[in-house]
Structure formats: structure tokens, C-alpha cells
Design an enzyme around this catalytic site. Structure first.
Site, PDB file in Angstrom:
ATOM      1  N   THR A  38      45.921  78.236  14.900  1.00  0.00           N
ATOM      2  CA  THR A  38      45.155  79.016  15.846  1.00  0.00           C
ATOM      3  C   THR A  38      43.864  77.864  16.202  1.00  0.00           C
ATOM      4  O   THR A  38      43.510  77.301  15.299  1.00  0.00           O
ATOM      5  CB  THR A  38      44.777  80.272  15.356  1.00  0.00           C
ATOM      6  N   LYS A  90      40.070  80.086  14.211  1.00  0.00           N
ATOM      7  CA  LYS A  90      39.620  80.477  13.150  1.00  0.00           C
ATOM      8  C   LYS A  90      38.636  79.385  12.575  1.00  0.00           C
ATOM      9  O   LYS A  90      37.664  79.305  13.353  1.00  0.00           O
ATOM     10  CB  LYS A  90      40.917  80.799  12.097  1.00  0.00           C
ATOM     11  N   GLU A 144      52.565  78.114  35.892  1.00  0.00           N
ATOM     12  CA  GLU A 144      53.792  78.180  35.122  1.00  0.00           C
ATOM     13  C   GLU A 144      54.351  76.542  35.092  1.00  0.00           C
ATOM     14  O   GLU A 144      54.583  75.911  36.024  1.00  0.00           O
ATOM     15  CB  GLU A 144      54.774  79.132  35.765  1.00  0.00           C
ATOM     16  N   ARG A 203      40.089  82.282  21.259  1.00  0.00           N
ATOM     17  CA  ARG A 203      41.069  82.777  20.615  1.00  0.00           C
ATOM     18  C   ARG A 203      42.608  82.004  21.403  1.00  0.00           C
ATOM     19  O   ARG A 203      42.726  82.211  22.497  1.00  0.00           O
ATOM     20  CB  ARG A 203      41.233  84.458  21.001  1.00  0.00           C
ATOM     21  N   ASP A 219      52.240  75.786   8.770  1.00  0.00           N
ATOM     22  CA  ASP A 219      51.272  76.928   9.750  1.00  0.00           C
ATOM     23  C   ASP A 219      49.915  76.804   9.145  1.00  0.00           C
ATOM     24  O   ASP A 219      49.403  77.197   8.276  1.00  0.00           O
ATOM     25  CB  ASP A 219      52.055  78.376   9.383  1.00  0.00           C
ATOM     26  N   TYR A 279      47.667  80.299  38.627  1.00  0.00           N
ATOM     27  CA  TYR A 279      49.072  80.486  38.202  1.00  0.00           C
ATOM     28  C   TYR A 279      49.666  78.843  37.855  1.00  0.00           C
ATOM     29  O   TYR A 279      49.610  78.063  38.831  1.00  0.00           O
ATOM     30  CB  TYR A 279      49.911  81.243  39.010  1.00  0.00           C
TER      31      TYR A 279
HETATM   32  C1  LIG Z   1      46.042  84.055  11.823  1.00  0.00           C
HETATM   33  C2  LIG Z   1      47.453  83.510  11.528  1.00  0.00           C
HETATM   34  C3  LIG Z   1      48.508  83.546  12.268  1.00  0.00           C
HETATM   35  C4  LIG Z   1      48.350  84.436  13.515  1.00  0.00           C
HETATM   36  O1  LIG Z   1      47.619  84.087  14.734  1.00  0.00           O
HETATM   37  P1  LIG Z   1      47.169  84.926  15.849  1.00  0.00           P
HETATM   38  O2  LIG Z   1      46.610  84.193  16.762  1.00  0.00           O
HETATM   39  O3  LIG Z   1      46.484  86.256  15.278  1.00  0.00           O
HETATM   40  O4  LIG Z   1      48.558  85.450  16.407  1.00  0.00           O
HETATM   41  C5  LIG Z   1      49.569  82.951  12.111  1.00  0.00           C
HETATM   42  N1  LIG Z   1      49.963  82.513  10.905  1.00  0.00           N
HETATM   43  C6  LIG Z   1      48.959  82.493  10.020  1.00  0.00           C
HETATM   44  C7  LIG Z   1      49.226  81.924   8.667  1.00  0.00           C
HETATM   45  C8  LIG Z   1      47.465  83.048  10.165  1.00  0.00           C
HETATM   46  O5  LIG Z   1      46.807  83.156   9.220  1.00  0.00           O
END
Ligand SMILES: *Cc1c(COP(=O)(O)O)cnc(C)c1O
Length: 436
Positions: free
Chosen positions: A240, A243, A63, A249, A214, A61
Site C-alpha cells: 500500500t 501506510k 483505461e 491511499r 505483501d 479516463y
Molecule cells: C493494509 C493491508 C492490506 C490492504 O490494504 P487496503 O489498502 O486497506 O486494501 C493488505 N495486506 C496487508 C498485510 C495489509 O496490512
């Protein structure tokens, strides 16, 4: 109970203690390695990333943040998280990194929570033109807390040299001027062209808005230097780690020193409890991997493969939204191939015969988001497995054959057999397979 379920599979013997879960993990490993993984948001992480994710760090933990935790015993965990933060800031040239978001959606929520009051206006991409759920979908909590207005892409032109379906910056500016958003969001989940932060920055400055980029999808392409880096242009960059970046993840946020404290408090205690330090360690591993020349070669191959797949699909009669791709994904318009073929049917047929991808709306899709007229395909995962442009031509012809003969079981089974042997020639975990 007989033979341990995981023998012959690349997973720790400890999973033998739970044969039901061991069986499922082994089956999923078999699925991932014997069928084509073309979902644009997926990848195969390295064994080192898998090992960190499966480590004892999950027990702790922690936090708070390094140097200021709520519980004792965090001396080593602080080093783990500091390492991840240092590697992230170095990789992207950022002043500050928060590596705690459990996902990309959480990273986005934290930024909204940090920079906005409930009811504030946000300008983001239309969902049906490629925006993400967290960009204001009615189904997402984002739309209950903040007021989203949107921009989209330009119409298709039919001209090969200037195909259109690119971000409509005139519209971004017009809507920004009339709606006066406090935050502009750049980034998409299904946009196949390069997204530059600068034109968004200019518009954000004109209306006094903050800019969030993003980078969930292109993070790896940015880290590897094949796409422009929004850090230093946008106020905040979210991404993320699973990807194109090919890590575990999870999510992360890059920001300026000025906004660091606001962002950190929005993640914890604003949105989350204890961080997933095992995943943060795996993020650190992925950030180090992404800084290597080998990763640059990988992302170059990802883009080359996407272009090759796009060209071969066009030869099969498919139309590509925006005329093609600059990144790891393509959005296929099925209507030129067969006006009667929906995204839903295409996804189901391909999935049943070993080609995994997802249906997707195309801009101004006449069909519903559950049916759609498009497919989204990505090359990040199979490029990790070692496939190149020659294999992309094969993949396109298998897709064309399967969809053309979608009512002919013998033809479909022949496609499946070719998929299986193609996948067998490109194992994503060559050092692990059969080592259990
Ligand atoms: C995949 C994605 C997210 C979210 O990611 P998660 O890990 O699935 O919550 C946010 N914004 C865009 C543009 C994405 O393609």
C-alpha cells in the site's frame, strides 16, 4: 450563509461551495491534529501528496497503460503514470511496477488472479496470528475463489532473550510440503518483527510455489532502507502507498519483467476499470519523497520511536507480543496489565479521551476478534508530526493512566488535556495550519 466554513483551515476555498462537506473536512482535520494518531496503518501525507490527490487529473479516463489507452487525450496522463512507474521501480530496484491498484486489497486480488486458477491452494499467515483479510478470511472473496491454508507464529516462551511469537518456518515448510500450494504469501498486518523473504523463497522453491510478499505495512521501512527488500527474492511484491510509505491511499505491485504482462492484465481489465490518475500522480510524489535522505531519517525515527514506546509500555506493566518490535508497530497484550481489560474496552476508553488506536487479536487470543485481548499501536503518523522518543514515553504513561483509571472521569479528562497539549506541540501540517 455567513463566514466561509473553511476560513482558518488549510483547505482550498473551492470547498466553500459545499459548506456541509467543508465543515466535515475541517472537523476531521481538527480531529487528526488534536488527538493522538496511533493506528499502525495510518500516516500524514505531505501537502504535495494532498495537492496531487486533489488535482484535475481526476477528470481523465485512461483505461489501459501508457502508450496503449482506450481513449484519446492521454499524452500527459501517460507521462504521469510512466513517471510513477519509473520512480517506483527505481525506489525498490524492481523490473516492473503496476501503480494502478486502487488499494492494497486490489493489488493482492490482482496477483491471485494473475498467478492462480480458481480452486488453487495458497499458503498464507493465519488471520488470528496477523494475516490480512485478503489472505483467505472467510469474510473475503479470496476464500471463495482460492483454497487457503495457513501458518502462524511460534508460542511465547517467557524467555526475554528469545520471546517466541515469531513466524514458525518449520510450520511453513510442513504445511507447504503437505498442501503443495501454488503460491506462498509472506506478510502481515500485525507482526512487529522483521519479515525476511529468503526463508519463504527457500520453501517456495522446495515445493515449486510462487512467492508473493505483501509489504503493505513495511513498504516505507523497505524504501528507506531500514528493513530488508523482498524485491528480487519474491516473484511479486504488493504494497500500500498510504501506510509507512506515507503517500496517498492506494496500492501497487512490483514484479519481474517475466510476470509484468500477466500482472498488468490482471489489474486492468481483470479487476479494475479506469485508473485513478490523480492518485497515481500522488503516488509518484510519494515515491520521490521516499527516495530522499530525509525519508530515511524519518523511517529510522519511526523504528526508534516504536522501540521507545514498547519499552515504556512494558514499564507500565503491559506485555508485548514477540517481546517488542523491529518496525513501526507493536501488539500489546493487555492481560498482564489487567486480566479484566479487553481490547474493545481499551480502544473505546482511549478513543473517547483522544488516543486513537485499534483493538487487535493477539496470537491464540482467548477472546473473540470483536473483543480481543490486545491493542495494536503504530508510530508512523506521530513520527511524521515530529514526535520523538521522549514523547513516546509520555504517550505510554498517558495510555497506562487512562486504562488504569478508566472509571474515573476526572483522571480521564486530565489525560485528555495532556493529549491535546501534546498534539498542539506537534502539528502534522505546520505550514498549512491557519493559512486558510
Ligand atoms: C493494509 C493491508 C492490506 C490492504 O490494504 P487496503 O489498502 O486497506 O486494501 C493488505 N495486506 C496487508 C498485510 C495489509 O496490512
Amino acid at each position: 450563509m455567513g463566514r466561509p466554513v473553511s476560513s482558518g483551515s488549510p483547505f482550498p476555498r473551492w470547498l466553500d461551495a459545499d459548506p456541509e462537506v467543508a465543515r466535515l473536512v475541517t472537523e476531521e482535520y481538527g480531529r487528526q491534529t488534536s488527538t493522538l494518531q496511533l493506528i499502525a496503518s495510518e500516516n500524514f501525507t505531505s501537502p504535495a501528496v494532498l495537492a496531487a490527490t486533489g488535482s484535475v487529473l481526476t477528470n481523465k479516463y485512461s483505461e489501459g497503460y501508457p502508450g496503449s489507452r482506450y481513449y484519446g487525450g492521454n499524452r500527459i496522463i501517460d507521462e504521469v503514470e510512466d513517471l510513477a512507474r519509473r520512480r517506483a521501480t527505481a525506489l525498490f530496484g524492481a523490473e516492473h511496477a503496476n501503480v494502478q491498484p486502487h488499494s492494497g486489497a486490489n493489488a493482492n486480488l490482482a496477483v491471485y488472479h494473475a498467478l492462480l486458477e480458481p480452486g488453487d491452494t495458497v499458503l498464507a499467515m493465519r488471520l488470528d496470528h496477523g494475516g490480512h483479510l485478503t489472505h483467505g478470511s472467510p469474510a473475503s472473496i479470496t476464500s471463495s475463489y482460492w483454497r487457503f491454508v495457513s501458518y502462524g507464529v511460534t508460542p511465547p516462551t517467557g524467555d526475554e532473550d528469545h520471546p517466541g511469537e515469531v513466524i514458525d518456518f518449520d510450520q511453513v515448510r510442513d504445511v507447504a510440503k503437505s498442501e503443495q500450494p501454488k503460491l506462498i504469501v509472506a506478510g502481515s498486518t500485525a507482526y512487529s518483527r522483521t519479515i525476511e523473504a529468503e526463508p519463504f523463497r527457500q520453501i517456495a522453491d522446495e515445493v515449486g510455489a510462487r512467492l508473493m510478499f505483501d509489504a503493505a505495512h513495511p513498504a516505507g521501512l523497505i524504501a528507506g532502507g531500514v528493513h530488508p527488500n523482498p524485491v528480487g527474492v519474491a516473484d511479486v511484491v504488493t504494497f500500500t502507498t498510504h501506510k509507512t510509505l506515507r503517500g496517498p491511499r492506494g496500492g501497487a505491485i512490483l514484479t519481474t519483467a517475466e510476470l509484468a504482462k500477466k500482472i498488468d492484465s490482471a489489474v486492468f481489465p481483470g479487476l479494475q476499470g479506469g485508473p485513478l490518475e490523480h492518485v497515481i500522480a500522488a503516488k509518484a510524489v510519494a515515491f520521490a519523497e521516499a527516495a530522499t535522505p530525509g525519508f530515511r531519517r524519518y523511517v529510522e525515527a519511526v523504528v526508534a520511536n516504536a522501540k521507545a514506546l514498547a519499552a515504556a509500555l512494558r514499564a507500565e506493566g503491559f506485555r508485548l507480543v514477540a517481546g517488542g518490535t523491529d518496525n513501526h508497530l507493536l501488539l500489546v497484550d493487555l492481560r498482564t496489565f489487567d486480566p479484566g481489560l479487553t481490547g474493545k474496552t481499551a480502544q473505546e476508553v482511549l478513543d473517547r479521551y483522544g488516543i486513537t488506536c485499534n483493538r487487535n487479536t493477539i496470537p491464540d487470543d482467548p477472546r473473540s476478534p470483536f473483543v480481543t485481548s490486545g491493542l495494536r499501536l503504530g508510530t508512523a503518523a506521530e513520527t511524521t508530526a515530529g514526535m520523538g522518543t521522549a514523547e513516546m514515553a509520555t504517550v505510554a504513561s498517558l495510555i497506562g493512566r487512562a486504562l488504569r483509571h478508566r472509571d474515573d472521569v476526572a483522571a480521564l479528562e486530565a489525560v485528555q488535556a495532556e493529549v491535546t497539549s501534546l498534539c498542539a506541540a506537534f502539528p502534522p501540517y505546520p505550514d498549512l495550519a491557519g493559512s486558510g
